[in-house]
Write a protein that holds these residues in place. Structure first.
Motif: not given
Length: 138
Positions: A9, A54, A56-60, A62-63, A80
Motif C-alpha cells: 500500500s 496476489n 496485499t494491494n494487488h487489486r489496486h 493490477r489496473p 499473478l
C-alpha cells in the motif's frame, strides 16, 4: 526478462530477473511511483513479462500495471503469482545475501528480523516462483 512486483500500500518491492532466475536489479519504491518505475526500468532493461504477487494491494496495482501495458506497442505478458509465505522467505533471503555485523552475528537468525524492509527480496522470490511454475529449473 521478467519484471516482478511485490505490491504494497505504501511501498512496493520490484525485481528484474533473467528468464533463468538470475537477479539483475531489485529495489523498494513508493507505491505511487510504480508507473514511472515501469517506464524507467523498461527503457534500461526491456522486459517481456510482468509478474505480481496476489497478496496485499494487488487489486489496486493490477489496473495500474494493465493500463501501462495497454499503452505499449510491444507485447508484454502479465501474470499473478501466489504470494503465500513470501515474507518469511524474503527474510531468509535477506540474511543470506546481507552480512550481519556487530551483535547480530551472535544471535541466531531464528530470533532476528531484518533491520530494513525486505519487499525487494520478496519481489525476487515472486519472480522465482513464476519461473518454477513455468517449469524452469532453479
Amino acid at each position: 526478462m521478467i519484471f516482478s512486483i511485490d505490491p504494497g500500500s505504501e511501498k512496493t518491492g520490484i525485481a528484474v530477473l533473467r528468464d533463468a532466475g538470475d537477479l539483475i536489479t531489485k529495489k523498494i519504491i513508493p507505491t505511487e511511483s510504480l508507473t514511472e518505475c515501469l517506464a524507467e526500468t523498461y527503457t534500461a532493461l526491456p522486459f517481456s513479462r510482468i509478474v505480481m504477487g496476489n497478496g496485499t494491494n494487488h487489486r489496486h496495482l493490477r489496473p495500474v500495471v494493465e493500463q501501462w501495458i495497454a499503452g505499449r506497442m510491444e507485447p508484454i505478458a502479465f501474470s499473478l503469482v501466489d504470494e503465500k509465505f513470501t515474507t518469511v522467505e524474503g527474510r531468509r533471503l535477506y540474511f543470506k545475501y546481507t552480512p550481519r555485523h556487530g551483535w547480530r552475528r551472535f544471535v541466531p537468525l531464528s530470533l532476528q528480523y531484518p533491520p530494513e524492509p525486505v519487499d525487494d527480496f520478496v519481489a525476487w522470490i515472486i519472480g522465482l516462483r513464476y519461473i518454477r511454475q513455468q517449469g524452469g529449473n532453479l
